[in-house]
Design a protein around this motif. Structure first.
Motif, PDB file in Angstrom:
ATOM      1  N   UNK A 190     -29.761  19.682 -18.549  1.00  0.00           N
ATOM      2  CA  UNK A 190     -30.459  19.908 -19.817  1.00  0.00           C
ATOM      3  C   UNK A 190     -29.544  20.325 -20.960  1.00  0.00           C
ATOM      4  N   UNK A 191     -28.753  21.405 -20.820  1.00  0.00           N
ATOM      5  CA  UNK A 191     -27.866  21.820 -21.917  1.00  0.00           C
ATOM      6  C   UNK A 191     -26.837  20.754 -22.296  1.00  0.00           C
ATOM      7  N   UNK A 197     -26.867  14.815 -27.280  1.00  0.00           N
ATOM      8  CA  UNK A 197     -27.830  14.245 -28.215  1.00  0.00           C
ATOM      9  C   UNK A 197     -27.535  14.683 -29.648  1.00  0.00           C
ATOM     10  N   UNK A 198     -27.298  15.982 -29.838  1.00  0.00           N
ATOM     11  CA  UNK A 198     -27.043  16.505 -31.184  1.00  0.00           C
ATOM     12  C   UNK A 198     -25.736  15.943 -31.738  1.00  0.00           C
ATOM     13  N   UNK A 199     -24.671  16.004 -30.943  1.00  0.00           N
ATOM     14  CA  UNK A 199     -23.372  15.512 -31.411  1.00  0.00           C
ATOM     15  C   UNK A 199     -23.448  14.022 -31.781  1.00  0.00           C
ATOM     16  N   UNK A 258     -31.415  19.593 -34.641  1.00  0.00           N
ATOM     17  CA  UNK A 258     -30.695  20.776 -34.173  1.00  0.00           C
ATOM     18  C   UNK A 258     -31.650  21.938 -33.916  1.00  0.00           C
ATOM     19  N   UNK A 259     -32.630  22.145 -34.816  1.00  0.00           N
ATOM     20  CA  UNK A 259     -33.574  23.247 -34.628  1.00  0.00           C
ATOM     21  C   UNK A 259     -34.414  23.044 -33.369  1.00  0.00           C
ATOM     22  N   UNK A 260     -34.772  21.792 -33.078  1.00  0.00           N
ATOM     23  CA  UNK A 260     -35.564  21.516 -31.878  1.00  0.00           C
ATOM     24  C   UNK A 260     -34.776  21.760 -30.597  1.00  0.00           C
ATOM     25  N   UNK A 261     -33.460  21.475 -30.644  1.00  0.00           N
ATOM     26  CA  UNK A 261     -32.636  21.543 -29.426  1.00  0.00           C
ATOM     27  C   UNK A 261     -31.649  22.700 -29.440  1.00  0.00           C
ATOM     28  N   UNK A 262     -31.768  23.626 -30.414  1.00  0.00           N
ATOM     29  CA  UNK A 262     -30.718  24.632 -30.565  1.00  0.00           C
ATOM     30  C   UNK A 262     -30.549  25.503 -29.320  1.00  0.00           C
ATOM     31  N   UNK A 263     -31.664  25.817 -28.630  1.00  0.00           N
ATOM     32  CA  UNK A 263     -31.563  26.677 -27.444  1.00  0.00           C
ATOM     33  C   UNK A 263     -30.723  25.993 -26.368  1.00  0.00           C
ATOM     34  N   UNK A 264     -30.992  24.723 -26.119  1.00  0.00           N
ATOM     35  CA  UNK A 264     -30.226  23.988 -25.108  1.00  0.00           C
ATOM     36  C   UNK A 264     -28.804  23.716 -25.601  1.00  0.00           C
ATOM     37  N   UNK A 268     -25.449  24.809 -23.792  1.00  0.00           N
ATOM     38  CA  UNK A 268     -24.481  23.798 -23.371  1.00  0.00           C
ATOM     39  C   UNK A 268     -23.082  24.111 -23.847  1.00  0.00           C
ATOM     40  N   UNK A 269     -22.949  24.516 -25.109  1.00  0.00           N
ATOM     41  CA  UNK A 269     -21.632  24.857 -25.646  1.00  0.00           C
ATOM     42  C   UNK A 269     -21.067  26.083 -24.932  1.00  0.00           C
ATOM     43  N   UNK A 270     -21.938  27.076 -24.686  1.00  0.00           N
ATOM     44  CA  UNK A 270     -21.478  28.298 -23.999  1.00  0.00           C
ATOM     45  C   UNK A 270     -21.013  27.985 -22.586  1.00  0.00           C
TER      46      UNK A 270
END
Length: 276
Positions: A190-191, A197-199, A258-264, A268-270
């Motif tokens: 998921x993350x 997706x965002x990138x 980004x706002x929709x997927x920011x939690x994931x 993911x980045x972390x």
């Protein structure tokens, strides 16, 4: 104890300073889009409009066909992103969980493509797309970018962390490799999927050089190309608020995604940072 408090205060101050520096261009763009031409030319500069107006937005939509440009951008950026996600998952799974001769060489070869400047591949890609008769089409705009080295690398790193025992259990139960990929591996990513997706969407939504090369009619132009036409139309200083309005509209889909997927995305980045 006092030293820790000072360090914490300095950390907060630095974070606030960085946030202000990063957000200032966005603030200036939105504020300028609501100003009058006179306020844009005022000296010293006017920070906030006295009477916010949406006339610049109306002018931007009158000058260029933003609705058509949005549809083109959504189809091209969305289709390319889904293609990247599909190819990255499959290639990342193969590179992470299957052993075959030349695997590491091929993986390094894929990674090496990340360091090629886009301008180097522009002409060969255009010749290929032209020979296929795909110039000025959606498929021609998407085809060269349906596989992405960064996406393959990202998925390979995440999939490598999945225990092999989990995959062996699925094989013992009779699952095919395709079933394992989509029923066992993909749900655990998921993350990583949100990050990719965002990138990918933001990159291809903002892409300029390749769409400018392959999309030759105004009817096929994307939002970025429409914004470029808007800049040419409003080259006089007094129309800068129209350009700012067009730019403000252009960033909406990327911000919403980004706002929709920011939690994931943050997870993911972390996780990527922890993996090193």
């Amino acid at each position: 104890m006092a030293g820790r408090r000072v360090a914490a205060a300095l950390s907060v101050a630095l974070a606030v300073l960085i946030a202000v520096v990063m957000l200032f261009p966005l603030f200036w763009m939105l504020a300028s889009s609501l100003k009058t031409p006179q306020e844009l030319q005022a000296s010293p500069p006017v920070w906030l409009p006295a009477a916010p107006s949406l006339e610049a937005y109306e002018e931007a939509f009158r000058v260029v066909d933003y609705a058509r440009a949005f549809l083109n951008s959504l189809l091209i950026a969305g289709g390319t992103t889904l293609g990247i996600l599909l190819t990255s998952l499959m290639a990342g799974y193969v590179f992470a969980k299957h052993r075959f001769r030349g695997r590491d060489f091929l993986f390094n070869l894929v990674l090496a493509t990340m360091f090629l400047p886009p301008i180097v591949t522009l002409v060969p890609l255009f010749r290929i797309v032209e020979s296929l008769g795909l110039v000025d089409t959606y498929l021609g705009a998407m085809l060269p970018y349906l596989a992405n080295a960064f996406g393959i690398f990202l998925m390979r790193q995440f999939i490598a962390g999945i225990p092999n025992e989990l995959l062996e259990s699925a094989r013992i139960d009779g699952a095919s490799e395709w079933t394992i990929l989509w029923r066992v591996v993909a749900p655990l990513l998921g993350p990583a999927i949100a990050s990719l997706l965002v990138f990918a969407f933001v990159f291809h939504w903002n892409s300029f050089l390749w769409p400018l090369t392959v999309l030759q009619s105004e009817r096929m132009h994307t939002v970025v190309l429409a914004l470029n036409r808007l800049v040419s139309y409003t080259s006089a200083v007094r129309f800068q608020n129209v350009v700012m309005a067009g730019a403000a509209v252009a960033i909406v889909p990327s911000v919403v995604l980004f706002l929709l997927l920011q939690r994931f995305f943050i997870a993911g980045v972390a996780t990527t940072g922890v993996k090193g």
